[in-house]
Design a protein around this motif. Structure first.
Motif, short mmCIF file in Angstrom:
data_model
loop_
_atom_site.label_atom_id
_atom_site.label_comp_id
_atom_site.label_asym_id
_atom_site.label_seq_id
_atom_site.Cartn_x
_atom_site.Cartn_y
_atom_site.Cartn_z
N ARG A 82 -9.59 -13.55 -15.87
CA ARG A 82 -8.18 -13.39 -15.51
C ARG A 82 -7.82 -11.90 -15.47
O ARG A 82 -7.19 -11.42 -14.53
N ALA A 83 -8.24 -11.17 -16.51
CA ALA A 83 -7.95 -9.73 -16.55
C ALA A 83 -8.59 -9.04 -15.35
O ALA A 83 -8.01 -8.16 -14.73
N GLY A 84 -9.81 -9.49 -15.00
CA GLY A 84 -10.51 -8.91 -13.86
C GLY A 84 -9.76 -9.15 -12.56
O GLY A 84 -9.59 -8.24 -11.75
N ILE A 85 -9.28 -10.39 -12.37
CA ILE A 85 -8.54 -10.72 -11.15
C ILE A 85 -7.26 -9.88 -11.08
O ILE A 85 -6.90 -9.33 -10.05
N GLN A 86 -6.61 -9.76 -12.25
CA GLN A 86 -5.35 -9.01 -12.25
C GLN A 86 -5.55 -7.52 -12.03
O GLN A 86 -4.62 -6.81 -11.66
N SER A 87 -6.80 -7.06 -12.31
CA SER A 87 -7.03 -5.63 -12.13
C SER A 87 -7.21 -5.26 -10.65
O SER A 87 -7.20 -4.09 -10.30
N VAL A 88 -7.38 -6.28 -9.80
CA VAL A 88 -7.47 -6.00 -8.37
C VAL A 88 -6.04 -5.80 -7.83
O VAL A 88 -5.18 -6.65 -8.05
N PRO A 89 -5.78 -4.68 -7.17
CA PRO A 89 -4.41 -4.39 -6.72
C PRO A 89 -3.82 -5.52 -5.88
O PRO A 89 -4.52 -6.14 -5.08
N LYS A 90 -2.53 -5.77 -6.08
CA LYS A 90 -1.83 -6.85 -5.37
C LYS A 90 -1.91 -6.65 -3.85
O LYS A 90 -1.93 -7.61 -3.09
N GLY A 91 -1.94 -5.41 -3.43
CA GLY A 91 -1.99 -5.09 -2.01
C GLY A 91 -3.19 -5.71 -1.32
O GLY A 91 -3.14 -6.01 -0.13
N GLN A 92 -4.27 -5.98 -2.08
CA GLN A 92 -5.47 -6.57 -1.49
C GLN A 92 -5.19 -7.98 -0.99
O GLN A 92 -5.64 -8.36 0.09
N VAL A 93 -4.44 -8.76 -1.80
CA VAL A 93 -4.09 -10.12 -1.37
C VAL A 93 -3.18 -10.04 -0.15
O VAL A 93 -3.35 -10.77 0.83
N ALA A 94 -2.24 -9.12 -0.22
CA ALA A 94 -1.31 -8.94 0.91
C ALA A 94 -2.08 -8.60 2.17
O ALA A 94 -1.83 -9.17 3.24
N ALA A 95 -3.04 -7.67 2.02
CA ALA A 95 -3.82 -7.26 3.19
C ALA A 95 -4.62 -8.44 3.74
O ALA A 95 -4.70 -8.63 4.96
N ALA A 96 -5.19 -9.26 2.83
CA ALA A 96 -5.97 -10.41 3.27
C ALA A 96 -5.08 -11.42 4.00
O ALA A 96 -5.46 -11.97 5.04
N SER A 97 -3.87 -11.65 3.44
CA SER A 97 -2.95 -12.59 4.10
C SER A 97 -2.55 -12.07 5.46
O SER A 97 -2.43 -12.82 6.42
N ALA A 98 -2.35 -10.75 5.53
CA ALA A 98 -1.95 -10.14 6.80
C ALA A 98 -3.02 -10.36 7.87
O ALA A 98 -2.73 -10.40 9.06
N LEU A 99 -4.27 -10.51 7.41
CA LEU A 99 -5.36 -10.77 8.36
C LEU A 99 -5.44 -12.25 8.71
O LEU A 99 -6.32 -12.67 9.44
N GLY A 100 -4.55 -13.06 8.10
CA GLY A 100 -4.53 -14.47 8.41
C GLY A 100 -5.35 -15.34 7.48
O GLY A 100 -5.58 -16.51 7.75
N MET A 101 -5.82 -14.78 6.35
CA MET A 101 -6.62 -15.60 5.42
C MET A 101 -5.70 -16.48 4.59
O MET A 101 -4.57 -16.11 4.29
N SER A 102 -6.22 -17.65 4.18
CA SER A 102 -5.47 -18.51 3.28
C SER A 102 -5.63 -17.95 1.87
O SER A 102 -6.45 -17.06 1.62
N TYR A 103 -4.85 -18.52 0.90
CA TYR A 103 -4.92 -18.04 -0.48
C TYR A 103 -6.34 -18.15 -1.02
O TYR A 103 -6.88 -17.23 -1.60
N SER A 104 -6.97 -19.33 -0.77
CA SER A 104 -8.30 -19.52 -1.35
C SER A 104 -9.32 -18.63 -0.66
O SER A 104 -10.26 -18.13 -1.28
N GLN A 105 -9.12 -18.38 0.62
CA GLN A 105 -10.02 -17.45 1.31
C GLN A 105 -9.86 -16.04 0.75
O GLN A 105 -10.84 -15.33 0.51
N ALA A 106 -8.62 -15.65 0.53
CA ALA A 106 -8.35 -14.32 0.00
C ALA A 106 -9.02 -14.16 -1.37
O ALA A 106 -9.64 -13.14 -1.66
N MET A 107 -8.90 -15.20 -2.19
CA MET A 107 -9.53 -15.17 -3.52
C MET A 107 -11.04 -15.04 -3.39
O MET A 107 -11.66 -14.17 -4.00
#
Lengths: 242, 227, 246
Positions: free
Chosen positions: B118-143
């Motif tokens: 959990r700490a490891g996941i949270q250490s990844v900047p939030k912008g990464q998920v945003a960037a992945a979503s912006a590319l059209g990935m789903s939540y599970s794909q982004a993860m």
């Protein structure tokens, strides 16, 4: 007061100071300047033994700093030092910051130490903040407290290690004002700083260092008038552009 | 000191001790693999926007982290074997101790792994998920494709350190009379009346193994810090 | 599967009659708490000392402290416990070992071994936290203390340690919780603490679920109490104007 004689220092093969020699007489104000990495901070830390050196000798008030028999703590208690990052003790109130060393090092009574602390706090214009903690003050205020803390020990001389370089521009002057006042009262001071205005106003001499060497060691007027090394001329020209 | 050391019972017992070590390693490896898989799931549940799932994961992790491993193992040695036997209709004499030890360790350790992950996941900047979503990935794909690979890279030293702790903890299966490395050493010492020598030997073996591994982890950590 | 739940088991008297099963459980709880607190005091004292040694500018002292930490961190707690309990009394010089085995009653022997074991084991972890706390302080703090004329010990005492300890309250909380959990390992040398009482109850009453649920809940309770205690400590030691506080 302070004599630095052919001091050299190296970390492994890296030479930090090479054959540095100079003197600071009683009542004199000496400004040390130079580009970053020139060894000026290291030199001033050598003066009260915070940095060890391998060759040469430093004496303060006739006492040798490098001599292993010297009681360094006792010597340091008589030499005031102000740091770039203030280094107030965050877990103590301002009052306690000012009195702890008076009590534990000089053996003054609690009341005496507090009274002295408050007097100096008033002098730097911060009496109203006596019961606050360092984290609740601005950088400029913290640095003024740090100067007061050093003065509480009735130092025979003061060392300043870039006292304004960690401050926001609008706070620099409040600290410089205190230092100018101190200089005008006749305190012996050695200041590592880039504040050339301060140097012009109160310095007797200016030392310019580069790559661990003392390149210039001259009266204020000679230094600002006509520095004889090319490096010092470049340095001054750069400083003026800011 | 008037104790006469006699180390002679150790050489002959080495094959038996090695069998024990194999059991210790078997439990460690199973529990690490299962713990990381289940721990990752728990961590993702805990960070998920679906409240009941997050509560379940939080409750699970907090419960396991607040009770002693000894207690968890007692549950698994006394109660789970009965359940397994009745559930799978096993012969009452089937030895399910190893299986229940593995399950116990895995479930327990997954709570600790989940916190690291959990700490490891949270250490990844939030912008990464945003960037992945912006590319059209789903939540599970982004993860799966973006966040977890980065998170695991940062976590490797911590996960390995936890594995060393787990390896040390496996000595507690001694309680179920299962002959892991420590249990084997104890049995030999008890049989030959040479408990002092066997316990010191076991301690030395654990020390050499764990110290060496922790030095490897430290070096890895340094190398990763410079990359 | 039919299981006969019987929660009233806790109020029935034990075979010897001097107390109830609940009484056993509470005496186990008391042993767990006493043992953990004694060991914690020892771990804090030793761990702080070693943590300071790890940061002093002397290769021998800091090396010694580093070796200390490695030894206690890389041997399983159970093995350490058995070494303290079974091995050490054999090796003590001057008849001290014999005195330990013959003059102390077995309960005291178990308690002492368990306390010393948990104390040393945890002190190595406390040491690492204290060291991390000291190292996380700005380097200038030490210089500032020395520049005021403090000796090195005074600098530690008045400047570095008060701040370092405040910084490490949260990680020390988790070590404090661990010592209660780790104390359950001491049931293996026969010490009748909480987990051991739970096990004993199973043997005597054949009601494993009630017993284990009760013991598990008591551990959760200890956890909750310790956490709220440490939260109070954290608030009390918070430095105004420093890191997230007001």
């Amino acid at each position: 007061m302070i004599t630095i004689d052919k001091v050299s220092k190296h970390y492994g093969s890296f030479q930090v100071l090479t054959d540095c020699s100079t003197k600071v007489a009683k009542g004199e104000v000496v400004v040390v300047c130079g580009p970053s990495g020139s060894g000026k901070s290291t030199l001033i830390k050598c003066v009260n033994g915070l940095e060890p050196f391998q060759a040469g000798a430093i004496t303060v008030d006739g006492i040798s700093v490098g001599d292993p028999k010297t009681n360094l703590s006792k010597l340091r208690s008589r030499v005031g030092m102000v740091f770039q990052h203030f280094e107030l003790f965050p877990h103590m109130s301002i009052t306690d910051n000012l009195s702890i060393a008076q009590e534990k090092v000089l053996g003054r009574s609690k009341d005496e130490a507090r009274a002295k602390g408050l007097k100096l706090l008033e002098r730097v214009g911060l009496k109203a903040h006596a019961e606050k903690f360092p984290g609740q003050l601005s950088g400029g205020q913290q640095q003024r407290v740090a100067i007061a803390r050093a003065l509480c020990m009735d130092p025979i001389c003061m060392l300043f290690d870039e006292p304004t370089s960690a401050l926001d521009p609008e706070m620099i002057n409040e600290v410089l004002d205190v230092m100018v006042e101190l200089a005008q009262e006749g305190m012996t001071m050695m200041c590592v700083t880039h504040e050339m205005g301060f140097a012009r106003k109160v310095a007797n001499r200016v030392i310019f260092m580069d790559k661990g060497l003392i390149v210039e060691d001259d009266s204020k007027d000679a230094f600002f008038g006509a520095p004889h090394s090319e490096r010092a001329r470049q340095f001054l020209a750069k400083i003026l552009q800011h | 000191m008037n104790y006469d050391f006699d180390w002679s019972s150790i050489p002959g017992a080495l094959p038996f001790l090695w069998d024990g070590m194999k059991i210790s390693l078997e439990i460690t490896v199973t529990a690490v693999i299962f713990g990381i898989v289940w721990g990752t799931l728990l961590a993702m549940l805990r960070l998920s926007p679906v409240k009941p799932l997050a509560w379940f994961a939080a409750g699970y992790v907090n419960l396991f982290r607040s009770i002693p491993l000894v207690m968890v193992l007692l549950w698994f040695f006394l109660i789970v074997p009965q359940l397994l036997r009745s559930f799978f209709n096993l012969d009452p004499n089937t030895d399910v101790r190893l299986t229940s030890a593995m399950i116990g360790f895995a479930l327990f350790e997954s709570a600790y792994y989940s916190e690291i992950i959990r700490a490891g996941i949270q250490s990844v900047p939030k912008g990464q998920v945003a960037a992945a979503s912006a590319l059209g990935m789903s939540y599970s794909q982004a993860m799966r494709l973006v966040v977890l690979p980065q998170a695991f890279r940062n976590m490797v030293p911590l996960l390995l350190t936890q594995a060393i702790v787990l390896f040390q903890d496996t000595s507690l299966v001694y309680m179920s009379a299962l002959a892991d490395f420590f249990g084997a050493a104890y049995k030999v010492g008890d049989r030959d009346g040479r408990l002092v020598e066997l316990l010191l030997f076991a301690g030395a073996v654990y020390f050499v193994l764990c110290f060496t591994l922790s030095q490897v982890v430290r070096r890895l950590q340094k190398r990763m810090a410079t990359v | 599967m039919s299981y006969q739940w019987n929660w009233s088991i806790f109020s029935s008297p034990v075979p010897t009659g001097e107390t109830t099963y609940l009484g056993w459980m509470l005496s186990g709880l008391q042993t767990t708490v006493t043992l953990s607190l004694c060991a914690w005091v020892m771990a804090l004292a030793l761990g702080s000392l070693m943590g300071v040694l790890r940061t002093v500018p002397n290769k021998w002292l800091s090396g010694l402290a580093a070796a200390y930490v490695e030894v206690f961190r890389n041997i399983p707690l159970l093995v350490q416990l058995f070494i303290w309990y079974f091995v050490l009394p054999e090796l003590l010089p001057f008849g001290l070992g014999d005195a330990f085995k013959q003059q102390l009653n077995p309960l005291t022997q178990q308690f002492l071994s368990a306390m010393v074991c948990l104390g040393f084991f945890t002190s190595a972890r406390v040491c690492e936290q204290v060291r991390a706390g000291i190292n996380s302080l700005p380097r200038g703090q030490k210089n500032a203390g020395l520049a005021l004329g403090f000796t090195l010990p005074q600098t530690y005492r008045h400047v570095l340690l008060p701040m370092a300890f405040r910084l490490v309250v949260p990680p020390l909380t988790s070590e404090f919780l661990n010592i209660f959990k780790n104390s359950a390992v001491c049931s293996t040398i026969g010490l009748l603490e909480l987990a051991a009482q739970g096990r004993q109850l199973v043997d005597y009453t054949a009601q494993p679920y009630e017993s284990f649920i009760a013991v598990t809940l008591l551990y959760v309770l200890i956890n909750v109490v310790v956490m709220s205690l440490m939260r109070v400590v954290e608030t009390k030691t918070r430095v105004p104007g420093y890191m997230g506080s007001k």
